[in-house]
Scaffold this motif. Structure first.
Motif, PDB file in Angstrom:
ATOM      1  N   SER A  64      -0.545  -4.900   3.037  1.00  0.00           N
ATOM      2  CA  SER A  64      -1.749  -5.404   3.691  1.00  0.00           C
ATOM      3  C   SER A  64      -1.502  -6.737   4.371  1.00  0.00           C
ATOM      4  O   SER A  64      -2.343  -7.195   5.131  1.00  0.00           O
ATOM      5  N   ARG A 102      -5.081   5.579   8.060  1.00  0.00           N
ATOM      6  CA  ARG A 102      -4.977   5.569   6.605  1.00  0.00           C
ATOM      7  C   ARG A 102      -3.649   6.121   6.116  1.00  0.00           C
ATOM      8  O   ARG A 102      -3.141   5.716   5.082  1.00  0.00           O
ATOM      9  N   ILE A 136      -9.614  -0.005   0.025  1.00  0.00           N
ATOM     10  CA  ILE A 136      -8.212   0.392  -0.006  1.00  0.00           C
ATOM     11  C   ILE A 136      -7.884   1.293  -1.195  1.00  0.00           C
ATOM     12  O   ILE A 136      -6.767   1.739  -1.351  1.00  0.00           O
ATOM     13  N   ASN A 164      -0.887   0.514   6.189  1.00  0.00           N
ATOM     14  CA  ASN A 164      -1.413   1.380   5.135  1.00  0.00           C
ATOM     15  C   ASN A 164      -0.455   2.459   4.691  1.00  0.00           C
ATOM     16  O   ASN A 164      -0.584   2.999   3.595  1.00  0.00           O
ATOM     17  N   CYS A 177      -4.023  -1.054   9.940  1.00  0.00           N
ATOM     18  CA  CYS A 177      -5.400  -1.438  10.207  1.00  0.00           C
ATOM     19  C   CYS A 177      -5.608  -1.842  11.659  1.00  0.00           C
ATOM     20  O   CYS A 177      -6.719  -2.196  12.043  1.00  0.00           O
ATOM     21  N   ASN A 194       0.788  -1.223   0.000  1.00  0.00           N
ATOM     22  CA  ASN A 194       0.000   0.000   0.000  1.00  0.00           C
ATOM     23  C   ASN A 194       0.820   1.274   0.000  1.00  0.00           C
ATOM     24  O   ASN A 194       0.328   2.329  -0.361  1.00  0.00           O
TER      25      ASN A 194
END
Lengths: 264, 1142
Positions: A70, A160, B390, A99, A132, A52
């Motif tokens: 992830s 995020r 995402i 993330n 997360c 990510n």
């Protein structure tokens, strides 16, 4: 790439024109421009899930790329010369997913402002990650190993994005984090050891906050939220954060004019 | 990837999305018996703690229940009002009971956890659903078509959605519509689904498959599309998931046939409508896109069936599945490695054994081979398509120069239409410091237009504080004539006013004297005062009277009358005797003894210089009045004393004194000294005043230091305040003192780079570049410069030439040096060269020109460079000792080609003057970027090189004189940086041709690099024949300037003995060509011209000192850029002439 590319990052130009990209296809690719054409110089497939975030370390450290995935792991890819890359992997850095990663600016311990020239400074390498598990974590390299130095808890949902503010010569470290819970926190740490971080709530938005980005001078924070709005925030003298502008659809901004538009 | 597991045979319910942390409630299942066949029941709550890497779930509470459960549901009712912090947990029991629990109380361990219970249903309550829009509304379903709508606020009596469906059957599923709040759907094992409208209180549509083999085990509404829903069939003969659209209710819209045996449960993700989970009797858990039917993911599971599956409402990638083997497992749909978990277990193990390297390397225990690692399932692929959550729908990133890059994804109205939307990326300029930028622009304008005086005046007018006003007034004075006098005025001392005051005071005194009958002394007094004006001035202004003078004059007055000489024994008598015998020394002693100071001084004057000096000293030793020290300093010329020891409150006076008396060479130092004292000793108010001293001294560095100390320099505007002053002062210093304009101290460099950083952050890249110190090696500044250059889309080294080229191209400016203007159109760079070295393919338009058709006069630039980056190649001998008088010679072609390979380069235009803090001449950075292996298309006559500024310049004649002058689209080659000495030149490729000697070739060229600063030993000399042709004659009236200067240089050359001086003069001779060019072009202002003419007059009169004075005057009053190229040269010549006395 065989999937959506989530992020690209430029390496410092002193290393040439180098770009890193990460994708849902679990790959990290380092691209290099040679005589006008872009070529893949390295492909990293060590992640088991979507990658990510990629972030290059301060150029002082050499070519080091941090990748958050992830699969919960963070990989650190260091160029060791001769086309070789060394991989260090932090497994389960964030359960069910990392993330964002963001490096701390290069700072030498003990001399946060001035550093004696001459000998090669002994940098302490740090970066922040958000995941997360609703946590922001700070990682520090010790004896060549990456260790979790701090766990910053304030968000109640996925983190995020994290953004470590550029150094402006002050002995303060600042990190911005934003979350699915709509909150943006500004974390600051005044002591050199880097142990006492305190959060300050910048704002609670009504929607997911996807992205935070510091200006080069570290005094403005751009916050982009799920309401398709980008807001700019600035800290006042008394330490309060105030929204100075809405950048809506690129035409806004503080006396900002859309200079160019192009298709993605 | 499996995250957690709990060994329970239980129904499950996730806490609502609003709840943090995430809980999972489990209630003992009524339908399945676990391995113990225990009949006890319990309600448990677990926390999903993802920070804990273990597979165990953290149990928060257990409540022993009297019920076993068919359905559990956790709703957010009353969470918003904080009445129930964790919402309400609903359970469907065995005997028609619907039970309401308060989960917060369960977690807290309370005994009374049941909020309400109603046993209104018949049979087990298998279906429960909470209305998303009104979370107090709950639908429940049981046997015999019973559906009740419960209001949690008023739980006593439920409503019904309408008449019971016939025939009576069990209600296995219920679902509220996710778009329209009054629509409810129910389904039964028989395969029929009914959609109810609660406003109409009746079923509005019935959905039923024709084959009637559907055995509904699951029902879910589309999260985004109001009219679509899916039904899952439990029947092994028809293990399908049907997607229905109520608008076409005759047959399913789509049928998903991924399962091989009956589907036991489905769950549609609220976070991404393209994710539908289903689990079946084939022991699979699949994730499909119900909109396409594609299976996106298959969860790695054991072989057991799952009877319930649930998405975690809060964490969209988490789901839980309850299986018949008595286990609830929590999975992540994002894939990830099972190895990670095993690794962790291994790590834990190894750490227990104190084993090496439990972290980070990825291979902590290399010898240990985990048995499962070989299994193919060890790595779990993630979803085939990235889940919606995402994908970043929006983003903004700052980049260098205050640019903000943003993108957004327009919200899709219909799923699946996203691809057609266009995605826009915006680049905005963020400007937060408007005032800062405006002021910075003003400053730059002032610098460019050289309108310093008006700029300062503006600042004076706008100044908010007296101090600010003062500072600007002081700065302004720097650009005016008689700066010291103006400084004095600013300190409050006006000479003319003072004169008036003095004379009025004297008049008063005269009147008074007249009254006393001493009028005759008047004329003498006046004379005396005129002669001693300076002293008087000082005394007057410091508030002391004219006592001393009066005394003197009074003494003098009577002296004119007749008198008798007393020779008695008193002091007078002794004095008379001493005088009569000529013993001045004794007389003075006597006077001093008698405190007749004036007499003593008068006598001492008569007694000679020594005596006077001694007497002065004694006088000062005796006198103790306040004024004495000032007088002492004035007389002794000891200003250091004043500056060092005056009371700091009198800094103004001390500064005034220094301004009045100090010699030019000590002036700056004295001002500095005073400033330092003020800074170090004074209070904060005085500290700021030190700035004024530094301004007088022209000491930029100290001004910066002092200012920084005194002011809060952190805000952009404060920095702007400082930079404005510094810039102006530096310009002033450059005008008045011969200092290297590039010298930048460390502190100033830091401030300048801060300033540049700020400008850059506001988007003023070009401005930032101009303010960045040019000659520093500080890594951060070098970095910033590099970055700024990149931001300008130019490569760092090429930046200056490019700017020069682009700005100068349209109109060759008159100011240009040796034919810079003409050159641009006529340079014929060889096409192949650029293809070899260029980096960016930007120059194309000229490349198809036939090289031979172009006039050829590439300049043979001087390859010598202290940097050593263009060393002459082997075989190339630098004729360093060649005298300038050696005529240009025709060189053999081979020699030329060698030369051109080494260093021939196209002449490039001079940089514009807007880079005000940069040297006006070509700098090395620019030189380096000039292509070195330039290949001339046509041979050149005389390759004569010019190693150290005194060698000859090659003169070449174009084969075809400039037929393509001003070739459109031509871009100067210096756009393209080429590494020096790069290969690619081939002498053979050089087109042969006759060497044409230009008519003027026998004469050494005198052109020099325009405006090269003196002191720079390397002069890049270029001479171009075209220029000779196009040069206009010098206007006749100014011809005298050229002849005089040249004659003077010749004279100096004749009498100069050491080679260094000769070289200097030679150089000067060449560089004066620039002046002559200006004369030719008639671009000099009348003021400068008249100044030059008077300079010539003084040269003719051999009065070089006067010439130098005129020179200073011209420099201080004229436009810097206009004169910078030749005035320093003239100064050198005049100084030399003065020294040599020619």
């Amino acid at each position: 790439h065989e999937g959506p590319v989530w992020q690209v990052a430029w390496a410092h130009p002193m290393y040439g024109n180098i770009l890193a990209s990460c994708s849902y296809d679990r790959k990290v690719i380092v691209w290099k421009e040679e005589s006008g054409t872009w070529e893949k110089t390295y492909e990293y497939t060590g992640h088991d899930s979507s990658v990510n975030s990629v972030c290059w370390a301060p150029h002082d450290y050499g070519l080091i790329l941090a990748c958050g995935s992830s699969d919960g792991a963070i990989s650190l890819l260091s160029y060791t010369g001769d086309g070789q890359w060394e991989v260090k992997k932090i497994s389960n850095a964030h359960t069910i997913g990392c993330n964002a990663v963001s490096w701390a600016p290069a700072v030498v311990p003990g001399s946060l402002i001035e550093q004696p020239s001459g000998q090669k400074p002994n940098y302490i390498k740090r970066f922040a990650s958000g995941g997360c598990d609703n946590l922001v974590k700070i990682w520090k390299e010790e004896d060549g190993q990456w260790k979790e130095e701090q766990k910053l808890e304030a968000h109640s949902d996925w983190v995020r994005d994290v953004a470590w503010a550029p150094s402006i010569g002050l002995p303060t470290s600042t990190i911005a984090s934003c979350s699915q819970d709509g909150r943006v926190f500004i974390w600051s740490c005044d002591d050199a050891s880097g142990n006492s971080w305190s959060p300050k709530l910048l704002h609670k938005f009504n929607d997911v906050v996807w992205h935070v980005s510091w200006s080069i001078t570290a005094n403005i924070l751009a916050v982009s939220g799920g309401d398709n709005k980008v807001t700019l925030w600035k800290e006042s003298v008394d330490g309060l954060w105030a929204c100075i502008s809405d950048v809506n659809k690129g035409q806004g901004g503080v006396s900002a004019a859309a200079e160019g538009q192009q298709r993605q | 990837m499996k995250l957690k597991e709990v060994d329970r045979t239980a129904m499950q319910a996730w806490s609502p999305a609003q709840q943090h942390p995430i809980y999972l409630a489990t209630g003992t299942s009524a339908q399945q018996l676990d391995a113990t066949f225990s009949t006890s029941a319990s309600l448990e709550i677990f926390e999903l703690d993802l920070a804990d890497p273990s597979l165990d779930m953290k149990s928060c509470a257990t409540f022993s229940s009297s019920h076993r459960y068919h359905k559990l549901l956790w709703g957010p009712h009353s969470m918003a009002s904080a009445e129930r912090v964790s919402g309400v947990l609903l359970a469907g029991g065995e005997n028609g009971s619907v039970i309401l629990y308060d989960p917060a109380k369960i977690i807290a361990g309370d005994k009374e956890v049941i909020l309400a219970q109603k046993d209104k249903h018949t049979g087990p309550v298998r279906a429960l659903d909470v209305n998303m829009f009104q979370t107090n509304l709950v639908a429940s379903g049981a046997n015999e078509s019973e559906i009740y709508i419960w209001d949690l606020n008023n739980f006593a009596t439920p409503m019904t959605p309408g008449a019971k469906t016939q025939p009576l059957e069990d209600v296995s599923c219920l679902a509220w519509n996710r778009q329209v709040q009054h629509i409810l759907a129910s389904a039964s094992p028989s395969g029929r689904a009914t959609v109810w409208d609660l406003r109409k209180n009746e079923p509005i549509i019935k959905v039923s498959d024709h084959n009637n083999r559907m055995h509904c085990s699951g029902l879910a509404w589309h999260p985004d599309v109001a009219t679509q829903m899916v039904l899952a069939s439990e029947d092994d003969r028809l293990p399908v998931i049907q997607m229905w659209d109520l608008r076409f209710a005759s047959s399913p819209l789509r049928v998903l046939e991924s399962h091989t045996r009956g589907v036991l449960a489905i769950a549609w993700s609220m976070a991404d409508s393209e994710l539908l989970l289903s689990c079946g009797k084939d022991a699979k858990i699949l994730c499909s896109n119900p909109n396409t039917g594609e299976v996106l993911y298959e969860l790695p599971t054991n072989t057991q069936w799952c009877f319930d599956i649930q998405w975690c409402p809060r964490n969209p990638s988490v789901l839980s599945a309850a299986s018949f083997d008595g286990r609830i497992s929590v999975y992540s749909i994002m894939g990830g490695s099972m190895d990670g978990l095993r690794q962790k277990q291994a790590d834990q193990l190894s750490s227990s054994f104190g084993n090496l390297d439990p972290f980070g390397t990825g291979q902590p225990l290399p010898p240990l081979q985990l048995p499962q690692q070989a299994a193919p399932q060890s790595m779990v692929l993630p979803l085939k398509k990235p889940p919606k959550w995402i994908r970043r729908p929006v983003g903004a990133s700052f980049s260098f120069g205050g640019k903000l890059v943003t993108f957004e994804n327009p919200k899709a109205q219909q799923p699946g239409l996203e691809q057609q939307q266009c995605h826009l990326v915006y680049v905005s300029q963020v400007v937060t410091e408007k005032e800062f930028l405006a002021r910075s622009n003003q400053l730059q304008e002032a610098v460019q237009s050289e309108g310093f005086v008006s700029y300062c005046q503006e600042k004076v007018d706008m100044a908010q504080t007296d101090f600010e006003k003062n500072v600007w007034a002081f700065l302004k004075v720097n650009f005016e004539e008689d700066s010291r006098g103006k400084y004095l005025e600013l300190l409050g001392y006006r000479k003319d006013e003072l004169k008036k005051k003095i004379s009025s005071t004297l008049k008063k005194n005269l009147l008074a004297d007249g009254d006393l009958g001493e009028a005759p002394a008047g004329s003498d007094e006046a004379v005396l005062n005129d002669g001693d004006k300076g002293l008087a001035t000082e005394e007057q202004l410091l508030g002391e009277g004219l006592k001393d003078h009066k005394k003197e004059t009074e003494d003098l007055g009577p002296a004119k009358k007749t008198f008798n000489i007393s020779v008695s024994g008193d002091v007078d008598g002794l004095l008379s005797q001493a005088l009569l015998t000529g013993d001045f020394e004794g007389a003075v002693e006597l006077c001093l003894y008698d405190n007749r100071m004036a007499d003593a001084i008068i006598l001492a004057i008569a007694g000679g210089r020594d005596l006077l000096a001694r007497t002065q000293r004694k006088y000062f030793a005796q006198m103790q009045s306040k004024i004495t020290r000032l007088i002492t300093a004035v007389v002794m010329k000891n200003w250091k004393e004043i500056v060092q020891s005056c009371d700091l409150q009198n800094w103004r006076e001390a500064l005034a004194a220094v301004l009045t008396y100090a010699r030019p060479d000590e002036f700056a130092a004295l001002c500095d000294l005073l400033g330092s004292r003020l800074e170090s000793e004074g209070d904060s108010l005085l500290q700021t005043q030190a700035c004024l001293c530094y301004i007088c001294a022209g000491n930029v560095e100290k001004l910066v230091a002092c200012w920084t100390k005194a002011q809060d320099g952190n805000s952009p505007l404060a920095l702007q305040d400082l930079i404005e002053k510094v810039v102006i002062l530096r310009r002033a210093v450059q005008l008045t003192q011969a200092v290297d304009p590039n010298a930048v101290g460390a502190l100033l460099a830091e401030k300048m780079s801060q300033y540049a950083n700020l400008l850059a952050a506001q988007g003023s890249i070009a401005a930032a570049l101009t303010f960045l110190p040019a000659n520093t090696n500080q890594p951060n500044i070098v970095l910033l410069r590099d970055r700024l250059c990149r931001a300008q889309e130019e490569l760092p080294g090429a930046q200056q030439p490019l700017k020069a080229a682009t700005e100068r191209q349209p109109v060759p400016k008159g100011r240009a040096g040796p034919g810079a203007g003409q050159l641009q159109g006529t340079q014929p760079p060889a096409q192949q060269y650029y293809q070899q070295v260029r980096i960016a393919p930007t120059v194309t338009t000229w490349s198809n020109k036939t090289p031979t058709a172009l006039p050829s006069h590439p300049s043979a630039g001087c390859p010598s460079d202290t940097q050593g980056d263009n060393p002459p190649p082997a075989g190339f001998i630098v004729p360093a000792a060649l005298s300038p008088a050696v005529p240009a010679q025709q060189a053999p072609a081979s020699g030329y080609s060698l030369y051109s390979q080494a260093g021939a380069r196209p002449a490039y235009p001079q940089r514009p003057q807007n880079g005000w803090n940069d040297p006006p001449a070509l700098n090395r950075a620019a030189k380096k970027k000039v292509p070195d292996n330039f290949q001339p298309p046509v041979p050149i006559t005389s390759p004569i090189m010019n190693p150290l500024a005194d060698a000859q310049c090659p003169l070449q004649q174009p084969a075809a004189p400039a037929p393509l002058l001003g070739t459109p689209g031509f871009q100067p080659p210096q756009l393209l940086p080429g590494p020096p000495g790069q290969g690619g030149f081939s002498p053979a490729a050089q087109p042969p041709g006759p060497c044409i000697l230009p008519p003027a070739a026998s004469k050494p060229s005198t052109e020099g690099a325009p405006g090269a600063p003196i002191g720079n030993a390397i002069q890049h000399v270029q001479a171009l024949p075209t220029e000779k042709i196009t040069k206009k004659p010098i206007p006749e009236e100014h011809l005298v300037l050229k002849t005089t200067f040249e004659a003077l240089i010749q004279r100096c050359l004749l009498s100069a003995s050491d080679p260094q001086t000769k070289r200097k003069l030679d150089d000067a001779n060449k560089r004066l060509e620039f002046l002559y060019d200006k004369l030719r072009e008639q671009t000099l202002s009348p003021a400068i011209l008249s100044g030059l003419h008077s300079m010539v007059k003084s040269i003719e009169g051999r009065n070089y000192q006067e010439g130098l004075n005129i020179h200073t005057h011209i420099v201080s009053t004229s436009n810097f850029s206009e004169t910078s190229a030749f005035m320093p040269v003239l100064k050198v010549v005049l100084t030399q002439a003065n020294k040599l006395g020619v």
